[in-house]
Design a protein around this motif. Sequence first.
Motif, PDB file in Angstrom:
ATOM      1  N   GLN A  69     -21.083  16.380  20.047  1.00 54.05           N
ATOM      2  CA  GLN A  69     -20.578  17.742  19.829  1.00 54.05           C
ATOM      3  C   GLN A  69     -20.246  18.361  21.194  1.00 54.05           C
ATOM      4  O   GLN A  69     -21.156  18.691  21.950  1.00 54.05           O
ATOM      5  N   LEU A 118     -20.477  24.352  12.603  1.00 52.76           N
ATOM      6  CA  LEU A 118     -20.659  23.212  11.707  1.00 52.76           C
ATOM      7  C   LEU A 118     -19.397  22.891  10.936  1.00 52.76           C
ATOM      8  O   LEU A 118     -19.213  21.757  10.475  1.00 52.76           O
ATOM      9  N   ARG A 119     -18.531  23.867  10.765  1.00 52.26           N
ATOM     10  CA  ARG A 119     -17.323  23.665   9.962  1.00 52.26           C
ATOM     11  C   ARG A 119     -16.165  23.070  10.766  1.00 52.26           C
ATOM     12  O   ARG A 119     -15.122  22.760  10.196  1.00 52.26           O
ATOM     13  N   LYS A 121     -14.875  20.456  14.260  1.00 53.05           N
ATOM     14  CA  LYS A 121     -15.266  19.343  15.118  1.00 53.05           C
ATOM     15  C   LYS A 121     -14.117  19.028  16.067  1.00 53.05           C
ATOM     16  O   LYS A 121     -12.999  19.547  15.919  1.00 53.05           O
ATOM     17  N   ALA A 216     -25.921  19.211   8.933  1.00 51.49           N
ATOM     18  CA  ALA A 216     -26.017  20.600   9.385  1.00 51.49           C
ATOM     19  C   ALA A 216     -27.314  20.848  10.139  1.00 51.49           C
ATOM     20  O   ALA A 216     -27.320  21.504  11.181  1.00 51.49           O
ATOM     21  N   LYS A 219     -27.230  18.895  13.625  1.00 54.59           N
ATOM     22  CA  LYS A 219     -26.252  19.471  14.553  1.00 54.59           C
ATOM     23  C   LYS A 219     -26.744  20.805  15.096  1.00 54.59           C
ATOM     24  O   LYS A 219     -26.627  21.088  16.304  1.00 54.59           O
ATOM     25  N   THR A 220     -27.301  21.634  14.222  1.00 52.44           N
ATOM     26  CA  THR A 220     -27.835  22.919  14.667  1.00 52.44           C
ATOM     27  C   THR A 220     -29.011  22.720  15.610  1.00 52.44           C
ATOM     28  O   THR A 220     -29.142  23.418  16.625  1.00 52.44           O
TER      29      THR A 220
END
Length: 358
Positions: A69, A118-119, A121, A216, A219-220
């Motif tokens: 990310q 998250l939505r 990339k 989710a 990634k968070t």
Amino acid sequence: MRFIFKTDYVQDIRLIKHGGQMFWYALLLLFMFAAPWLIPEYWLAQLTFVLIYSIVGLGLMLLAGFTGQFSIGHAAFLGVGAYAQAVLTNAGLPFPLAMLCAAVLAAAVGVVVGLPALRVKGIYLGIATLAFGFIVEEVFARWESVTGGNAGMHVKSPAIGGWKIDSEEGFYFICLLTAVLVTLGVLNLLRSATGRAFVAIRDSEISAQSMGIHLARYKTLSFALSAALAGLGGALYAHKLRFLSPDQFNIIQSIDLLLLVVIGGLGSVHGAFLGAVFLIAMPQVIALTKDYLPDAIGQAPGLQTVVYGGVLVAFVLFEPLGLYGRWLKVRTWLQLFPFYRKGMFKRQKSFQKSDRLK
């Protein structure tokens, strides 16, 4: 040439793989602890900056190198940690507690950024984090009652109890201890289930999700941990500079941090330290060599930017694994000499079949 035969899982996740690593790491630590008595004060200050940027680089490496990310606004987390440390320290909070609060606050901001991201990339995630960086920089400039605005704010010297740390040597040892603890923490995280989930997401989100990894959540978590380490480095950065202003955490700083992990070597803990050494050493090298260049080149105002850009392009084209990747190739060549094969290090394209089906 050394061969390591792994016979159990404990041996596979061991931090120190063999005695040679133990020897060289111990020798490096011995030099680092003896550095205040071996090198001049100026170079000790540069080594302190290397340690601070290494901590921030480990955070960005965790996000970009191990989770895939990318963030182009990571200087914002650095600034949140720095300003939090300055405000809390100036208010009389003990130095270690202020550092902890700075890291927690930066982690909270990382969660706020991570949830909407998250939505998206790829390049869209980079644009989102870039926009966040601009917003935070503007907040630093406008919130004058807390940050001092464009006039900046001074930062008190760190103090632990009644011991005021106002010497370069004392602050260097704080940075060294913090860097060692952060490195051990990151290494232990990467060999845990959480770290393996990060790597799985980086390699293929579809495959990771099919194995039951909650995209989710992880990634968070990666954003939060990366921001926390950036905030921790920002806390040390504030005490090192002794003065903060919003322009210290602009887009150029974010690009420098991204340059750190790309040139150091994405996906390696060693790469964060090698990238930090490059980031601090390159301006020194440019300053030492510009006197030997023609005036039209040596006195050009954008010389450092041009050199940085050229080096980045060269690494992306010819050595995408960075400095640490190059060292691995040199080490392998030395181990196999004279039995190496000419095409051994030829790059090949490889990707998951699931990624082709998108």
